[in-house]
Design a protein around this motif. Structure first.
Motif, PDB file in Angstrom:
ATOM      1  N   ALA A   1       0.829  -1.212   0.000  1.00 22.51           N
ATOM      2  CA  ALA A   1       0.000   0.000   0.000  1.00 22.51           C
ATOM      3  C   ALA A   1       0.859   1.258   0.000  1.00 22.51           C
ATOM      4  CB  ALA A   1      -0.909   0.002   1.229  1.00 22.51           C
ATOM      5  N   ASP A   2       2.149   1.129  -0.279  1.00 26.78           N
ATOM      6  CA  ASP A   2       3.065   2.255  -0.124  1.00 26.78           C
ATOM      7  C   ASP A   2       3.083   3.166  -1.351  1.00 26.78           C
ATOM      8  OD1 ASP A   2       4.903   4.013   0.862  1.00 26.78           O
ATOM      9  OD2 ASP A   2       6.532   2.560   1.059  1.00 26.78           O
ATOM     10  N   PHE A   3       1.938   3.792  -1.629  1.00 26.17           N
ATOM     11  CA  PHE A   3       1.890   4.747  -2.727  1.00 26.17           C
ATOM     12  C   PHE A   3       2.678   6.023  -2.417  1.00 26.17           C
ATOM     13  CE2 PHE A   3      -2.098   5.148  -0.365  1.00 26.17           C
ATOM     14  CZ  PHE A   3      -2.077   6.484  -0.005  1.00 26.17           C
ATOM     15  N   PRO A   4       2.792   6.475  -1.142  1.00 27.99           N
ATOM     16  CA  PRO A   4       3.614   7.674  -0.903  1.00 27.99           C
ATOM     17  C   PRO A   4       5.065   7.502  -1.368  1.00 27.99           C
ATOM     18  CG  PRO A   4       2.246   7.247   1.011  1.00 27.99           C
ATOM     19  CD  PRO A   4       2.125   6.046   0.095  1.00 27.99           C
ATOM     20  N   LYS A   5       5.621   6.318  -1.186  1.00 28.87           N
ATOM     21  CA  LYS A   5       6.996   6.083  -1.649  1.00 28.87           C
ATOM     22  C   LYS A   5       7.078   6.190  -3.160  1.00 28.87           C
ATOM     23  CE  LYS A   5      10.852   2.900  -1.361  1.00 28.87           C
ATOM     24  NZ  LYS A   5      11.369   1.712  -0.668  1.00 28.87           N
ATOM     25  N   ARG A   6       6.101   5.639  -3.854  1.00 30.27           N
ATOM     26  CA  ARG A   6       6.103   5.690  -5.314  1.00 30.27           C
ATOM     27  C   ARG A   6       6.028   7.135  -5.800  1.00 30.27           C
ATOM     28  NH1 ARG A   6       4.286   0.887  -3.614  1.00 30.27           N
ATOM     29  NH2 ARG A   6       4.513  -0.936  -4.961  1.00 30.27           N
ATOM     30  N   TRP A   7       5.142   7.933  -5.197  1.00 29.75           N
ATOM     31  CA  TRP A   7       5.052   9.348  -5.588  1.00 29.75           C
ATOM     32  C   TRP A   7       6.349  10.080  -5.278  1.00 29.75           C
ATOM     33  CZ3 TRP A   7       2.386  10.971  -9.253  1.00 29.75           C
ATOM     34  CH2 TRP A   7       1.088  10.516  -9.498  1.00 29.75           C
ATOM     35  N   MET A   8       6.957   9.803  -4.135  1.00 33.89           N
ATOM     36  CA  MET A   8       8.229  10.439  -3.790  1.00 33.89           C
ATOM     37  C   MET A   8       9.279  10.115  -4.855  1.00 33.89           C
ATOM     38  SD  MET A   8      11.183   9.704  -1.022  1.00 33.89           S
ATOM     39  CE  MET A   8      11.206   8.111  -1.728  1.00 33.89           C
ATOM     40  N   LEU A   9       9.352   8.854  -5.257  1.00 29.68           N
ATOM     41  CA  LEU A   9      10.346   8.443  -6.244  1.00 29.68           C
ATOM     42  C   LEU A   9      10.061   9.049  -7.623  1.00 29.68           C
ATOM     43  CD1 LEU A   9      10.730   4.699  -5.192  1.00 29.68           C
ATOM     44  CD2 LEU A   9      12.432   6.543  -4.890  1.00 29.68           C
ATOM     45  N   ILE A  10       8.801   9.115  -8.019  1.00 25.73           N
ATOM     46  CA  ILE A  10       8.445   9.726  -9.308  1.00 25.73           C
ATOM     47  C   ILE A  10       8.815  11.207  -9.291  1.00 25.73           C
ATOM     48  CG2 ILE A  10       6.502  10.438 -10.770  1.00 25.73           C
ATOM     49  CD1 ILE A  10       5.203   7.687  -9.997  1.00 25.73           C
ATOM     50  N   LYS A  11       8.429  11.914  -8.243  1.00 22.78           N
ATOM     51  CA  LYS A  11       8.753  13.343  -8.126  1.00 22.78           C
ATOM     52  C   LYS A  11      10.269  13.552  -8.134  1.00 22.78           C
ATOM     53  CE  LYS A  11       4.865  15.072  -5.359  1.00 22.78           C
ATOM     54  NZ  LYS A  11       4.563  15.590  -4.017  1.00 22.78           N
ATOM     55  N   GLN A  12      10.960  12.723  -7.384  1.00 24.78           N
ATOM     56  CA  GLN A  12      12.417  12.844  -7.275  1.00 24.78           C
ATOM     57  C   GLN A  12      13.092  12.626  -8.628  1.00 24.78           C
ATOM     58  OE1 GLN A  12      14.529   9.622  -5.105  1.00 24.78           O
ATOM     59  NE2 GLN A  12      15.013  11.266  -3.643  1.00 24.78           N
ATOM     60  N   ARG A  13      12.704  11.563  -9.297  1.00 28.80           N
ATOM     61  CA  ARG A  13      13.325  11.241 -10.592  1.00 28.80           C
ATOM     62  C   ARG A  13      13.043  12.330 -11.624  1.00 28.80           C
ATOM     63  NH1 ARG A  13      15.943   6.919 -12.328  1.00 28.80           N
ATOM     64  NH2 ARG A  13      15.996   6.576 -14.562  1.00 28.80           N
ATOM     65  N   PHE A  14      11.804  12.827 -11.666  1.00 27.67           N
ATOM     66  CA  PHE A  14      11.455  13.924 -12.573  1.00 27.67           C
ATOM     67  C   PHE A  14      12.303  15.151 -12.244  1.00 27.67           C
ATOM     68  CE2 PHE A  14       8.970  17.736 -13.530  1.00 27.67           C
ATOM     69  CZ  PHE A  14       8.687  17.548 -14.878  1.00 27.67           C
ATOM     70  N   SER A  15      12.405  15.479 -10.970  1.00 29.12           N
ATOM     71  CA  SER A  15      13.149  16.664 -10.545  1.00 29.12           C
ATOM     72  C   SER A  15      14.623  16.575 -10.920  1.00 29.12           C
ATOM     73  CB  SER A  15      13.012  16.866  -9.035  1.00 29.12           C
ATOM     74  OG  SER A  15      11.664  17.076  -8.688  1.00 29.12           O
ATOM     75  N   TRP A  16      15.217  15.393 -10.763  1.00 30.64           N
ATOM     76  CA  TRP A  16      16.614  15.215 -11.134  1.00 30.64           C
ATOM     77  C   TRP A  16      16.835  15.434 -12.622  1.00 30.64           C
ATOM     78  CZ3 TRP A  16      17.412   9.946  -8.261  1.00 30.64           C
ATOM     79  CH2 TRP A  16      17.599  10.185  -6.891  1.00 30.64           C
ATOM     80  N   ALA A  17      15.832  15.138 -13.430  1.00 34.38           N
ATOM     81  CA  ALA A  17      15.986  15.182 -14.884  1.00 34.38           C
ATOM     82  C   ALA A  17      15.919  16.597 -15.463  1.00 34.38           C
ATOM     83  CB  ALA A  17      14.917  14.316 -15.551  1.00 34.38           C
ATOM     84  N   ILE A  18      15.307  17.517 -14.746  1.00 30.57           N
ATOM     85  CA  ILE A  18      15.136  18.849 -15.335  1.00 30.57           C
ATOM     86  C   ILE A  18      16.122  19.858 -14.752  1.00 30.57           C
ATOM     87  CG2 ILE A  18      12.715  18.453 -15.910  1.00 30.57           C
ATOM     88  CD1 ILE A  18      11.969  20.232 -13.597  1.00 30.57           C
ATOM     89  N   GLU A  19      16.394  20.845 -15.560  1.00 27.02           N
ATOM     90  CA  GLU A  19      17.322  21.912 -15.197  1.00 27.02           C
ATOM     91  C   GLU A  19      16.815  22.694 -13.988  1.00 27.02           C
ATOM     92  OE1 GLU A  19      18.344  26.182 -17.343  1.00 27.02           O
ATOM     93  OE2 GLU A  19      17.660  24.501 -18.565  1.00 27.02           O
ATOM     94  N   ARG A  20      17.727  23.143 -13.167  1.00 20.49           N
ATOM     95  CA  ARG A  20      17.372  23.943 -11.977  1.00 20.49           C
ATOM     96  C   ARG A  20      17.117  25.387 -12.416  1.00 20.49           C
ATOM     97  NH1 ARG A  20      18.598  21.896  -6.840  1.00 20.49           N
ATOM     98  NH2 ARG A  20      19.475  19.820  -6.962  1.00 20.49           N
ATOM     99  N   ARG A  21      15.827  25.744 -12.450  1.00 22.32           N
ATOM    100  CA  ARG A  21      15.457  27.118 -12.793  1.00 22.32           C
ATOM    101  C   ARG A  21      14.531  27.724 -11.748  1.00 22.32           C
ATOM    102  NH1 ARG A  21      12.963  26.523 -18.706  1.00 22.32           N
ATOM    103  NH2 ARG A  21      11.402  25.638 -17.342  1.00 22.32           N
ATOM    104  N   GLU A  22      13.978  26.878 -10.880  1.00 24.86           N
ATOM    105  CA  GLU A  22      12.950  27.339  -9.956  1.00 24.86           C
ATOM    106  C   GLU A  22      13.558  28.105  -8.778  1.00 24.86           C
ATOM    107  OE1 GLU A  22      14.201  23.428  -8.165  1.00 24.86           O
ATOM    108  OE2 GLU A  22      14.015  24.205 -10.180  1.00 24.86           O
TER     109      GLU A  22
END
Length: 176
Positions: A70-91
């Motif tokens: 039932a660990d959907f929070p971990k999956r969302w954390m990993l998806i967010k993390q992986r997406f964030s690593w892939a994009i340039e730091r502009r924020e």
């Protein structure tokens, strides 16, 4: 602060996940990074996708979790993390986030709803697919490219004109 979540192994959940900057278009500008993040996380932490729609600054998804997990929070954390690593730091990164080593891309939390039955599932799948129309991005749900509606159309479960306003029918049964 601890938030109570409905943790049901094998459960089906509806999610809303938002970017921190609601004026951003990062999700559709970098849709391939998001798709890669989801695909990669699904390989190591499986879940089934019933529906998904990605708007410029938020997304809705419906997942079924494995029977043993039932660990959907971990999956969302990993998806967010992986997406964030892939994009340039502009924020812009707030000091509180910087202290925690976070980026300023995502809202920290997300919203989830445990699907209760088939009717609840059908209503939420419809909501996911109509959301781009609701927000004014397109006039037909099937015109939005970042949606699982296209899978439903290919499988014959929905027509391309699903949820479009019907033609006006005259009293004599003729279409106007």
């Amino acid at each position: 602060m601890h938030y109570r979540r409905a943790n049901v192994p094998g459960g089906t959940y509806f999610f809303t996940v938002n970017l921190a900057n609601r004026a951003s278009h990062l999700l559709v500008e970098h849709i391939d990074f998001l798709r890669d993040a989801v695909r990669t996380v699904k390989q190591s932490h499986p879940f089934d996708i019933f529906a998904w729609s990605v708007m410029p600054e938020h997304m809705h998804a419906i997942w079924r979790m494995p029977e043993y997990d039932a660990d959907f929070p971990k999956r969302w954390m990993l998806i967010k993390q992986r997406f964030s690593w892939a994009i340039e730091r502009r924020e812009t990164i707030a000091a509180s986030r910087r202290r925690k080593g976070e980026r300023g891309i995502w809202q920290r939390r997300f919203w989830e709803h445990l699907i209760s039955d088939e009717n609840d599932l059908a209503r939420h799948v419809d909501y996911v697919h109509i959301n781009p129309v609701k927000h004014g991005y397109v006039t037909r749900a099937s015109d939005w490219p970042y949606s699982s509606i296209h899978r439903y159309i290919r499988q014959g479960l929905l027509s391309p004109d699903w949820a479009c306003a019907p033609d006006v029918v005259t009293r004599h049964g003729e279409r106007s």
